[in-house]
Design a protein around this motif. Structure first.
Motif, PDB file in Angstrom:
ATOM      1  N   ARG A 141       0.824  -1.205   0.000  1.00  0.00           N
ATOM      2  CA  ARG A 141       0.000   0.000   0.000  1.00  0.00           C
ATOM      3  C   ARG A 141       0.863   1.262   0.000  1.00  0.00           C
ATOM      4  O   ARG A 141       0.540   2.260  -0.636  1.00  0.00           O
ATOM      5  CB  ARG A 141      -0.887  -0.006   1.246  1.00  0.00           C
ATOM      6  CG  ARG A 141      -1.975   1.030   1.237  1.00  0.00           C
ATOM      7  CD  ARG A 141      -2.589   1.208   2.636  1.00  0.00           C
ATOM      8  NE  ARG A 141      -2.965  -0.027   3.296  1.00  0.00           N
ATOM      9  CZ  ARG A 141      -4.139  -0.628   3.129  1.00  0.00           C
ATOM     10  NH1 ARG A 141      -5.038  -0.119   2.331  1.00  0.00           N
ATOM     11  NH2 ARG A 141      -4.405  -1.746   3.771  1.00  0.00           N
ATOM     12  N   GLN A 162      -2.327 -15.309  -0.043  1.00  0.00           N
ATOM     13  CA  GLN A 162      -3.481 -16.178   0.050  1.00  0.00           C
ATOM     14  C   GLN A 162      -4.388 -16.197  -1.182  1.00  0.00           C
ATOM     15  O   GLN A 162      -4.718 -17.241  -1.701  1.00  0.00           O
ATOM     16  CB  GLN A 162      -4.256 -15.621   1.226  1.00  0.00           C
ATOM     17  CG  GLN A 162      -5.632 -16.080   1.358  1.00  0.00           C
ATOM     18  CD  GLN A 162      -5.628 -17.123   2.371  1.00  0.00           C
ATOM     19  OE1 GLN A 162      -5.437 -16.887   3.539  1.00  0.00           O
ATOM     20  NE2 GLN A 162      -5.823 -18.303   1.892  1.00  0.00           N
ATOM     21  N   THR A 163      -4.810 -15.018  -1.619  1.00  0.00           N
ATOM     22  CA  THR A 163      -5.704 -14.982  -2.766  1.00  0.00           C
ATOM     23  C   THR A 163      -4.949 -14.582  -4.024  1.00  0.00           C
ATOM     24  O   THR A 163      -5.558 -14.201  -5.016  1.00  0.00           O
ATOM     25  CB  THR A 163      -6.881 -14.004  -2.518  1.00  0.00           C
ATOM     26  OG1 THR A 163      -6.421 -12.956  -1.690  1.00  0.00           O
ATOM     27  CG2 THR A 163      -8.033 -14.678  -1.847  1.00  0.00           C
ATOM     28  N   GLY A 164      -3.643 -14.648  -3.977  1.00  0.00           N
ATOM     29  CA  GLY A 164      -2.847 -14.333  -5.162  1.00  0.00           C
ATOM     30  C   GLY A 164      -1.915 -15.484  -5.462  1.00  0.00           C
ATOM     31  O   GLY A 164      -2.269 -16.637  -5.267  1.00  0.00           O
ATOM     32  N   SER A 219       3.084  -4.609   5.285  1.00  0.00           N
ATOM     33  CA  SER A 219       3.089  -4.735   6.739  1.00  0.00           C
ATOM     34  C   SER A 219       3.373  -6.154   7.206  1.00  0.00           C
ATOM     35  O   SER A 219       3.845  -6.344   8.327  1.00  0.00           O
ATOM     36  CB  SER A 219       1.754  -4.252   7.303  1.00  0.00           C
ATOM     37  OG  SER A 219       0.699  -5.000   6.733  1.00  0.00           O
ATOM     38  N   GLY A 220       3.062  -7.151   6.364  1.00  0.00           N
ATOM     39  CA  GLY A 220       3.375  -8.527   6.757  1.00  0.00           C
ATOM     40  C   GLY A 220       2.190  -9.286   7.311  1.00  0.00           C
ATOM     41  O   GLY A 220       2.314 -10.034   8.280  1.00  0.00           O
ATOM     42  N   SER A 221       1.008  -9.119   6.685  1.00  0.00           N
ATOM     43  CA  SER A 221      -0.187  -9.841   7.135  1.00  0.00           C
ATOM     44  C   SER A 221      -0.014 -11.337   6.905  1.00  0.00           C
ATOM     45  O   SER A 221       0.763 -11.750   6.038  1.00  0.00           O
ATOM     46  CB  SER A 221      -1.399  -9.364   6.326  1.00  0.00           C
ATOM     47  OG  SER A 221      -1.230  -9.719   4.962  1.00  0.00           O
ATOM     48  N   HIS A 245      -0.579 -12.269   3.338  1.00  0.00           N
ATOM     49  CA  HIS A 245       0.534 -12.006   2.431  1.00  0.00           C
ATOM     50  C   HIS A 245       1.608 -13.082   2.615  1.00  0.00           C
ATOM     51  O   HIS A 245       2.122 -13.632   1.631  1.00  0.00           O
ATOM     52  CB  HIS A 245       1.123 -10.611   2.644  1.00  0.00           C
ATOM     53  CG  HIS A 245       2.082 -10.218   1.559  1.00  0.00           C
ATOM     54  ND1 HIS A 245       1.657  -9.831   0.303  1.00  0.00           N
ATOM     55  CD2 HIS A 245       3.434 -10.227   1.506  1.00  0.00           C
ATOM     56  CE1 HIS A 245       2.716  -9.600  -0.465  1.00  0.00           C
ATOM     57  NE2 HIS A 245       3.805  -9.838   0.240  1.00  0.00           N
ATOM     58  N   ASN A 273      10.699  -1.126   5.449  1.00  0.00           N
ATOM     59  CA  ASN A 273       9.527  -0.514   6.063  1.00  0.00           C
ATOM     60  C   ASN A 273       9.994   0.633   6.943  1.00  0.00           C
ATOM     61  O   ASN A 273      11.061   0.551   7.551  1.00  0.00           O
ATOM     62  CB  ASN A 273       8.780  -1.571   6.895  1.00  0.00           C
ATOM     63  CG  ASN A 273       7.333  -1.185   7.109  1.00  0.00           C
ATOM     64  OD1 ASN A 273       7.034  -0.147   7.691  1.00  0.00           O
ATOM     65  ND2 ASN A 273       6.426  -2.016   6.620  1.00  0.00           N
ATOM     66  N   ASP A 299      12.587   4.614   4.497  1.00  0.00           N
ATOM     67  CA  ASP A 299      11.547   4.975   3.547  1.00  0.00           C
ATOM     68  C   ASP A 299      11.825   4.267   2.229  1.00  0.00           C
ATOM     69  O   ASP A 299      12.904   4.401   1.659  1.00  0.00           O
ATOM     70  CB  ASP A 299      11.597   6.501   3.362  1.00  0.00           C
ATOM     71  CG  ASP A 299      10.491   6.999   2.445  1.00  0.00           C
ATOM     72  OD1 ASP A 299       9.899   6.184   1.712  1.00  0.00           O
ATOM     73  OD2 ASP A 299      10.226   8.217   2.465  1.00  0.00           O
TER      74      ASP A 299
HETATM   75  C1  FAD Z   1      -9.557 -13.500   2.768  1.00  0.00           C
HETATM   76  C2  FAD Z   1      -8.407 -12.577   2.635  1.00  0.00           C
HETATM   77  C3  FAD Z   1      -7.457 -12.817   1.667  1.00  0.00           C
HETATM   78  C4  FAD Z   1      -6.356 -11.962   1.524  1.00  0.00           C
HETATM   79  N1  FAD Z   1      -5.421 -12.249   0.565  1.00  0.00           N
HETATM   80  C5  FAD Z   1      -4.317 -11.475   0.491  1.00  0.00           C
HETATM   81  C6  FAD Z   1      -3.284 -11.763  -0.471  1.00  0.00           C
HETATM   82  O1  FAD Z   1      -3.377 -12.693  -1.282  1.00  0.00           O
HETATM   83  N2  FAD Z   1      -2.190 -10.982  -0.486  1.00  0.00           N
HETATM   84  C7  FAD Z   1      -2.031  -9.918   0.369  1.00  0.00           C
HETATM   85  O2  FAD Z   1      -0.987  -9.241   0.285  1.00  0.00           O
HETATM   86  N3  FAD Z   1      -3.000  -9.609   1.246  1.00  0.00           N
HETATM   87  C8  FAD Z   1      -4.133 -10.357   1.315  1.00  0.00           C
HETATM   88  N4  FAD Z   1      -5.110 -10.002   2.206  1.00  0.00           N
HETATM   89  C9  FAD Z   1      -5.038  -8.691   2.851  1.00  0.00           C
HETATM   90  C10 FAD Z   1      -4.140  -8.624   4.068  1.00  0.00           C
HETATM   91  O3  FAD Z   1      -4.883  -9.000   5.212  1.00  0.00           O
HETATM   92  C11 FAD Z   1      -3.600  -7.207   4.262  1.00  0.00           C
HETATM   93  O4  FAD Z   1      -4.682  -6.315   4.363  1.00  0.00           O
HETATM   94  C12 FAD Z   1      -2.686  -6.725   3.141  1.00  0.00           C
HETATM   95  O5  FAD Z   1      -1.699  -7.704   2.871  1.00  0.00           O
HETATM   96  C13 FAD Z   1      -2.039  -5.430   3.521  1.00  0.00           C
HETATM   97  O6  FAD Z   1      -1.267  -4.936   2.468  1.00  0.00           O
HETATM   98  P1  FAD Z   1      -0.002  -4.005   2.728  1.00  0.00           P
HETATM   99  O7  FAD Z   1       0.956  -4.717   3.614  1.00  0.00           O
HETATM  100  O8  FAD Z   1       0.487  -3.581   1.406  1.00  0.00           O
HETATM  101  O9  FAD Z   1      -0.639  -2.733   3.401  1.00  0.00           O
HETATM  102  P2  FAD Z   1      -0.564  -2.178   4.905  1.00  0.00           P
HETATM  103  O10 FAD Z   1      -0.955  -3.253   5.845  1.00  0.00           O
HETATM  104  O11 FAD Z   1      -1.316  -0.926   4.903  1.00  0.00           O
HETATM  105  O12 FAD Z   1       0.962  -1.930   5.130  1.00  0.00           O
HETATM  106  C14 FAD Z   1       1.678  -0.874   4.574  1.00  0.00           C
HETATM  107  C15 FAD Z   1       3.050  -0.861   5.233  1.00  0.00           C
HETATM  108  O13 FAD Z   1       3.879   0.095   4.590  1.00  0.00           O
HETATM  109  C16 FAD Z   1       4.657   0.769   5.572  1.00  0.00           C
HETATM  110  N5  FAD Z   1       5.029   2.058   5.009  1.00  0.00           N
HETATM  111  C17 FAD Z   1       4.279   3.178   4.889  1.00  0.00           C
HETATM  112  N6  FAD Z   1       4.970   4.133   4.253  1.00  0.00           N
HETATM  113  C18 FAD Z   1       6.193   3.627   3.964  1.00  0.00           C
HETATM  114  C19 FAD Z   1       7.348   4.132   3.306  1.00  0.00           C
HETATM  115  N7  FAD Z   1       7.382   5.360   2.798  1.00  0.00           N
HETATM  116  N8  FAD Z   1       8.426   3.340   3.198  1.00  0.00           N
HETATM  117  C20 FAD Z   1       8.421   2.062   3.707  1.00  0.00           C
HETATM  118  N9  FAD Z   1       7.339   1.550   4.325  1.00  0.00           N
HETATM  119  C21 FAD Z   1       6.239   2.296   4.439  1.00  0.00           C
HETATM  120  C22 FAD Z   1       3.771   0.836   6.782  1.00  0.00           C
HETATM  121  O14 FAD Z   1       4.557   0.946   7.948  1.00  0.00           O
HETATM  122  C23 FAD Z   1       3.023  -0.496   6.702  1.00  0.00           C
HETATM  123  O15 FAD Z   1       3.707  -1.502   7.446  1.00  0.00           O
HETATM  124  C24 FAD Z   1      -6.221 -10.826   2.358  1.00  0.00           C
HETATM  125  C25 FAD Z   1      -7.186 -10.580   3.331  1.00  0.00           C
HETATM  126  C26 FAD Z   1      -8.262 -11.430   3.476  1.00  0.00           C
HETATM  127  C27 FAD Z   1      -9.263 -11.143   4.551  1.00  0.00           C
END
Ligand code: FAD
Ligand code: AMP
Lengths: 286, 301
Positions: B188, B230-232, B246-248, B251, B265, B283
């Motif tokens: 994100r 999971q869904t990818g 973030s490391g869900s 993911h 991160n 960053d």
């Molecule tokens: C049924 C189900 C299936 C799912 N399947 C998947 C899947 O297949 N794949 C998947 O990825 N997720 C999946 N998810 C979603 C998952 O739960 C998370 O919501 C998702 O992985 C979050 O994505 P993210 O880490 O990119 O975003 P965020 O959780 O928003 O994390 C963003 C991170 O970026 C960091 N950050 C912000 N700005 C900067 C910067 N400038 N430089 C460095 N770091 C920064 C923040 O500290 C934060 O840790 C699924 C969820 C459900 C319920």
């Protein structure tokens, strides 16, 4: 037209799975509809709503508690549901395929069968194909786009490297849904109330004539996968060059093993607390 | 080639490479190098089976029967999964996809259950086994064998009820994320489709594929095909670099078996730091371009 949607009752993907020895695990965690099956059900509902006049039947093979996921399916809009009730949590994929096949063919003749691309618990990745063979229907899985026209179905299926195949099949057929196909709806409270009045037929597994002697694929055990633990954290300025163009150590407060850091970050612009400028490129660099 | 190496681990096994492409002479030498005792060149009256996945599966199913094969191994990327599942369904054989390893003497394999949170040990109780290996999980090894050519002609009536009409190339380019040795993914925090460019640039100097988290895909920064988790897609590269992710658990389901996981991160409390090998606190908009420069062609000695 009649559409069957295969739906599995699985632990929430965020749940902590605790093996309890052998093939047992702590089943007190939260359960949900297998996420891919939501895309399958949503597609079936859209076909019905687009005027094809379909009946949508949700089918599950699982323990009695799986009724809760069928209720969700009914709340989303399925017309009725069938539960093939098993005693054990795990059933071999080939057997699950047979059970779904016999439950569906006893119920009626499908024009379309929708499934998810895979179960998120056992990750079998094969039920749509098993059903295709048992019903003698064409199959396409990992489908991200769907259209239907005069007895034909056209789907787009995702394969490697951001490539999609456009597939045309004759109906009846089996389609395995993937993420991207649609945006599944969430049932509202009134939907959930209405769902209580809809029919769920429960068929014990034994009634379908399958009391497996030894499954072709037998689950022997489940082991927890340990997390990697905390990583070695590097803090610093990405790049600080001196006149000669070599990396100069940046101030650093990281924790963890510096030896490991050196192993990985040799040659990168990052530097560790020991502060040696490094020159060799990492083993994995091209 | 990983499948050949895996097949060679069967102490008693004679390894056949099944080649449905009659004109792929270029492959023969590679198959010999990686340990094919025999190469079965399959010929059918249908000149090109590529639009007919059912036909491709039918000829391979027939070859299993013709040569009395005990097991069929392949890679379980998206195309391999499809083909292996079709073959297993035609012959009603046991199928295990996405295997992490195979133990031939005991007839057991291990594979992920519950999105990588547990590993299941499964025993195959009937033959032939149809097994798909997670891409990159086995390092291929050279083990030259004679690779005698056997031509197998099969008069096949190809059903046309399912036809691939078109193959659409996506926009991402670069190597495929499920088979790449290095994957660099954005989450994100990347912020926009345009910003993914910095990951693409880094990927191109590393020879890496670009991946994305679901949050990045849902926000429209990257195409669905790049989603890991999971869904990818499930990936198992030698090096996985997660940037602004973030490391869900979902993911991690898709990249947990990477050999080395590096997280970039800017939040010291990001959960991903608790389950990676190396964390870079910073960053991503600074760190990733710095990596690109450090590893790129003009890097300083
Ligand atoms: C049924 C189900 C299936 C799912 N399947 C998947 C899947 O297949 N794949 C998947 O990825 N997720 C999946 N998810 C979603 C998952 O739960 C998370 O919501 C998702 O992985 C979050 O994505 P993210 O880490 O990119 O975003 P965020 O959780 O928003 O994390 C963003 C991170 O970026 C960091 N950050 C912000 N700005 C900067 C910067 N400038 N430089 C460095 N770091 C920064 C923040 O500290 C934060 O840790 C699924 C969820 C459900 C319920
Ligand atoms: N026990 C089950 N009951 C109903 N449908 C199932 C069951 N197992 C698998 N399916 C369907 O088959 C799809 C693929 O599952 P799998 O082959 O187990 O990965 C799932 O997304 C479901 O749609």
């Amino acid at each position: 037209m009649r559409i069957y949607v295969c739906i599995k009752h699985v632990p929430d993907t965020a749940a902590n799975i605790r093996p309890l020895g052998g093939t047992a695990f702590d089943e007190t965690v939260k359960f949900i509809m297998n996420p891919y099956d939501e895309y399958a059900l949503e597609q079936a509902l859209r076909i019905r709503e687009n005027g094809a006049g379909a009946e949508v039947v949700a089918v599950t093979v699982g323990k009695e508690v799986a009724v809760s996921t069928l209720r969700t399916a009914l709340a989303m809009g399925a017309d009725r549901a069938i539960l093939v009730k098993t005693d054990a949590y795990f059933t071999d994929s080939a057997e699950t395929g047979c059970l779904l096949h016999s439950a569906i063919s006893r119920d009626g003749s499908p024009d379309l069968i929708l499934t998810g691309r895979q179960s998120v618990d056992t990750e079998g990745m094969q039920i749509p194909y098993r059903l295709g063979a048992l019903f003698d229907m064409p199959v396409a899985a990992n489908v991200v786009a769907f259209s239907m026209d005069e007895g034909r179905v056209i789907v787009e299926r995702e394969i490697e490297g951001d490539v999609r195949e456009v597939i045309e099949m004759t109906m009846p057929c089996v389609v395995g849904a993937a993420k991207g196909l649609n945006q599944p709806r969430s049932p509202t409270l009134p939907d959930m109330m209405k769902a209580k009045k809809k029919e769920i037929r429960v068929i014990p597994q034994a009634d379908l004539g399958f009391l497996a002697p030894v499954p072709a694929v037998e689950l022997l055990g489940l082991q927890t996968v340990p997390d990697r633990g905390r990583g070695s954290i590097l803090v610093g300025e990405p790049e600080r060059k001196n006149g000669a163009g070599a990396s100069v150590p940046a101030p650093e407060r990281g924790q963890g093993s510096i030896v490991e850091k050196e192993r990985l970050w040799r040659g990168s612009a990052f530097s560790s607390r020991r502060g040696k400028a490094r020159s060799k490129k990492p083993a994995w660099a091209p | 080639m990983g499948a050949l190496t895996a097949a060679r681990q069967d102490p008693k096994g004679e390894v056949y490479a099944l080649l449905p492409e009659p004109n792929a002479e270029a492959c023969h030498e590679v198959l010999r190098q990686y340990g094919a005792d025999r190469i079965v060149v399959i010929q059918t009256p249908e000149a090109d089976l590529s639009p007919f996945p059912e036909g491709q599966a039918a000829v391979l199913a027939a070859a299993i029967d013709r040569f009395q094969l005990d097991a069929l191994l392949g890679a379980s990327g998206e195309a391999g999964r499809d083909l292996l599942a079709r073959i297993a369904s035609i012959i009603g054989a046991p199928l295990i996809l996405d295997c992490l390893d195979i133990d031939f003497p005991s007839g057991t394999v291990r594979k992920s259950h519950f999105s990588g949170k547990t590993t299941a040990t499964l025993r195959l109780n009937s033959r032939p086994w149809i097994l798909g290996l997670r891409p990159n999980i086995i390092t291929e090894q050279i083990d030259p064998r004679p690779g005698d050519i056997v031509v197998y002609e099969i008069p096949l009536h190809v059903s046309k009820r399912l036809v691939i009409r078109e193959v659409k190339q996506g926009s991402s380019g670069g190597p495929d994320v499920s088979e790449a040795e290095i994957v660099i993914s954005g989450g994100r925090a990347v912020g926009s489709a345009e910003n993914f460019r910095i990951l693409k640039e880094c990927a191109s100097v590393l020879g890496a594929a670009v991946g994305a988290s679901r949050a990045a895909v849902d926000a429209g920064f990257a195409s669905h095909a790049l989603q890991i988790g999971q869904t990818g897609k499930t990936v198992s590269p030698r090096l996985y670099i997660a940037c602004g992710i973030s490391g869900s658990v979902q993911h991690f389901a898709g990249m947990k078996t990477a050999k080395v996981i590096v997280a970039v991160n800017n939040d010291p409390d990001a959960p991903i730091f608790q389950k990676c090998d190396y964390g870079l606190l910073g960053d991503l908009f600074e760190v990733v371009p710095a990596l690109t420069r450090a590893l790129g062609p003009g890097r300083s000695k």
